[in-house]
Design a protein around this motif. Sequence first.
Motif, mmCIF file in Angstrom:
data_model
loop_
_atom_site.group_PDB
_atom_site.id
_atom_site.type_symbol
_atom_site.label_atom_id
_atom_site.label_comp_id
_atom_site.label_asym_id
_atom_site.label_seq_id
_atom_site.Cartn_x
_atom_site.Cartn_y
_atom_site.Cartn_z
ATOM 1 N N ARG A 117 -8.018 38.004 18.799
ATOM 2 C CA ARG A 117 -8.166 37.207 20.022
ATOM 3 C C ARG A 117 -8.089 35.708 19.729
ATOM 4 N NH1 ARG A 117 -10.630 39.286 24.798
ATOM 5 N NH2 ARG A 117 -10.728 41.526 24.624
ATOM 6 N N PRO A 204 -5.665 43.383 37.202
ATOM 7 C CA PRO A 204 -6.032 42.388 36.175
ATOM 8 C C PRO A 204 -5.341 42.706 34.844
ATOM 9 C CG PRO A 204 -7.991 43.503 37.080
ATOM 10 C CD PRO A 204 -6.805 44.183 37.652
ATOM 11 N N PRO A 206 -5.510 41.240 30.749
ATOM 12 C CA PRO A 206 -6.228 40.294 29.886
ATOM 13 C C PRO A 206 -5.310 39.261 29.231
ATOM 14 C CG PRO A 206 -6.060 42.447 28.836
ATOM 15 C CD PRO A 206 -5.510 42.609 30.215
ATOM 16 N N GLY A 207 -5.856 38.082 28.964
ATOM 17 C CA GLY A 207 -5.103 37.020 28.300
ATOM 18 C C GLY A 207 -4.448 37.475 27.000
ATOM 19 N N PRO A 208 -5.170 38.195 26.119
ATOM 20 C CA PRO A 208 -4.544 38.650 24.869
ATOM 21 C C PRO A 208 -3.562 39.798 25.084
ATOM 22 C CG PRO A 208 -6.963 38.656 24.705
ATOM 23 C CD PRO A 208 -6.622 38.476 26.145
ATOM 24 N N TRP A 247 -8.100 50.286 40.509
ATOM 25 C CA TRP A 247 -8.366 48.898 40.145
ATOM 26 C C TRP A 247 -7.605 48.450 38.890
ATOM 27 C CZ3 TRP A 247 -11.019 45.481 36.863
ATOM 28 C CH2 TRP A 247 -11.361 44.268 37.472
ATOM 29 N N GLN A 248 -7.618 49.304 37.863
ATOM 30 C CA GLN A 248 -6.900 48.941 36.633
ATOM 31 C C GLN A 248 -6.461 50.211 35.904
ATOM 32 O OE1 GLN A 248 -9.177 46.326 34.111
ATOM 33 N NE2 GLN A 248 -7.359 45.508 33.100
ATOM 34 N N VAL A 282 -16.729 44.819 37.470
ATOM 35 C CA VAL A 282 -16.314 45.006 36.079
ATOM 36 C C VAL A 282 -17.489 45.154 35.100
ATOM 37 C CG1 VAL A 282 -14.398 44.484 34.544
ATOM 38 C CG2 VAL A 282 -14.550 43.279 36.670
ATOM 39 N N LYS A 319 -17.811 52.792 32.092
ATOM 40 C CA LYS A 319 -18.454 51.642 31.457
ATOM 41 C C LYS A 319 -19.780 51.395 32.175
ATOM 42 C CE LYS A 319 -18.045 46.626 30.929
ATOM 43 N NZ LYS A 319 -17.186 45.444 31.067
ATOM 44 N N THR A 323 -16.348 49.920 27.075
ATOM 45 C CA THR A 323 -15.781 48.793 27.824
ATOM 46 C C THR A 323 -14.425 49.245 28.395
ATOM 47 O OG1 THR A 323 -14.849 47.963 25.763
ATOM 48 C CG2 THR A 323 -16.897 46.942 26.536
ATOM 49 N N VAL A 324 -13.864 48.410 29.257
ATOM 50 C CA VAL A 324 -12.565 48.754 29.853
ATOM 51 C C VAL A 324 -11.499 48.743 28.762
ATOM 52 C CG1 VAL A 324 -10.777 48.034 31.487
ATOM 53 C CG2 VAL A 324 -13.201 47.800 32.103
ATOM 54 N N GLU A 325 -11.392 47.632 28.072
ATOM 55 C CA GLU A 325 -10.383 47.489 27.015
ATOM 56 C C GLU A 325 -10.941 48.076 25.710
ATOM 57 O OE1 GLU A 325 -7.462 46.435 27.772
ATOM 58 O OE2 GLU A 325 -7.754 45.356 29.650
HETATM 59 P P1 XMP Z 1 -14.055 44.828 29.247
HETATM 60 O O1 XMP Z 1 -13.163 45.396 28.188
HETATM 61 O O2 XMP Z 1 -14.862 43.664 28.776
HETATM 62 O O3 XMP Z 1 -13.076 44.267 30.369
HETATM 63 O O4 XMP Z 1 -14.918 45.884 29.904
HETATM 64 C C1 XMP Z 1 -13.492 43.827 31.642
HETATM 65 C C2 XMP Z 1 -12.300 43.224 32.375
HETATM 66 O O5 XMP Z 1 -11.908 42.002 31.765
HETATM 67 C C3 XMP Z 1 -10.576 42.107 31.291
HETATM 68 N N1 XMP Z 1 -10.531 41.444 29.981
HETATM 69 C C4 XMP Z 1 -10.041 40.211 29.761
HETATM 70 N N2 XMP Z 1 -9.448 39.315 30.585
HETATM 71 N N3 XMP Z 1 -9.149 37.827 28.778
HETATM 72 C C5 XMP Z 1 -8.997 38.140 30.085
HETATM 73 O O6 XMP Z 1 -8.433 37.329 30.818
HETATM 74 C C6 XMP Z 1 -9.723 38.662 27.902
HETATM 75 O O7 XMP Z 1 -9.840 38.356 26.713
HETATM 76 C C7 XMP Z 1 -10.187 39.913 28.410
HETATM 77 N N4 XMP Z 1 -10.802 40.993 27.847
HETATM 78 C C8 XMP Z 1 -10.992 41.900 28.825
HETATM 79 C C9 XMP Z 1 -10.267 43.595 31.218
HETATM 80 O O8 XMP Z 1 -8.873 43.857 31.330
HETATM 81 C C10 XMP Z 1 -11.066 44.119 32.370
HETATM 82 O O9 XMP Z 1 -10.386 43.935 33.602
#
Ligand code: XMP
Length: 327
Positions: A117, A204, A206-208, A247-248, A282, A319, A323-325
């Motif tokens: 990241r 949504p 994620p940035g990475p 949602w995702q 989330v 979750k 976690t989601v990711e």
């Molecule tokens: P997690 O994995 O934390 O994800 O349960 C919750 C939500 O956040 C998104 N996500 C990110 N979005 N930069 C972002 O802009 C990130 O580094 C990042 N990591 C997780 C994820 O897709 C989910 O919607």
Amino acid sequence: MGELRRPDNMVRITTPELADAFIAEQVKEIKEQVGDKKVLLALSGGVDSSVVAALLIKAIGQQLVCVHVNHGLLRKGEPEQVIEVFRNQMKANLIYVDATDRFLDKLAGVSDPETKRKIIGGEFIEVFAEEAKKLDGIEFLAQGTIWPDILESEAGIKAHHNAGGLPEDMKFELVEPVRILFKDEVRVVGDRLGLPANMVYRQPFPGPGLGVRCPGAITRDRLEAVRESDAILREEFEKNGLAGKVWQYFTVVPDFKSTGVKDGKRTFDWPCIIRAINTTDVMEVTVEHLSDELIDHLVKRIISEVPGINRVLFDYTPKPPATVEYE
Ligand code: XMP
């Protein structure tokens, strides 16, 4: 902060008429703020930066310089869509930087999630700053900051990721035209600005990017398997009316192989995991259960169309605890 805040009595923008009024007001304010100067914008293709770009194009046209950095971790078709919509259709001044090799070379052999990241975030700022330094006469930096970003950073929940990030010696005045809007309002405004529905109502991301869906050290072949399987999943969700409802949803290709058989021959390939979730905040998410028919169809398509995959798995974990990711 002394900066523009959302008035307590502001009417939620839910109709085309309210969106049009907001657009007209912002166009006027942007013109007043910017005058005949140039504005720089990092255009990811996400909802917020896309709506900011469309607003600025309407207000100041060629005085806006958009930079789209492809870090090689975008979904299939994303950079192409940014170029098509903004350069070809909206006639924006768009600089496209394909930095795929640069990012993937830096990430080669790096398996720790946080280090990955940091590399992606750091390299992004470096590439963007390099492009900014090549340009003359930029005085403003536009950002897709939205109202929840401000509230969350004030509450100490998350660092306001849109703010700052550029090196200390690069000082710009900020232009934040959607700063007082909630996400649903940004979407209504984007719609009225003529952005395509799949850009305005997208899930949504994620940035990475796909980097967190290719757990461990990223390799180009496994990354391609993530990208292709994700494209198939998105296509099938669109076809089956799930795209606007769930949602995702995405795929993950973990870094291990198992034995399989294809055309009478032994295979040793990766599994592909499907994740589909629903949530409002989330913090807690539930799993969207897909029909048996859809699962069977996805398995067939992914196995036959994506090189390197010989199994398809479905993630039934909410979750918390997962976690989601995956990273
Ligand atoms: P997690 O994995 O934390 O994800 O349960 C919750 C939500 O956040 C998104 N996500 C990110 N979005 N930069 C972002 O802009 C990130 O580094 C990042 N990591 C997780 C994820 O897709 C989910 O919607």
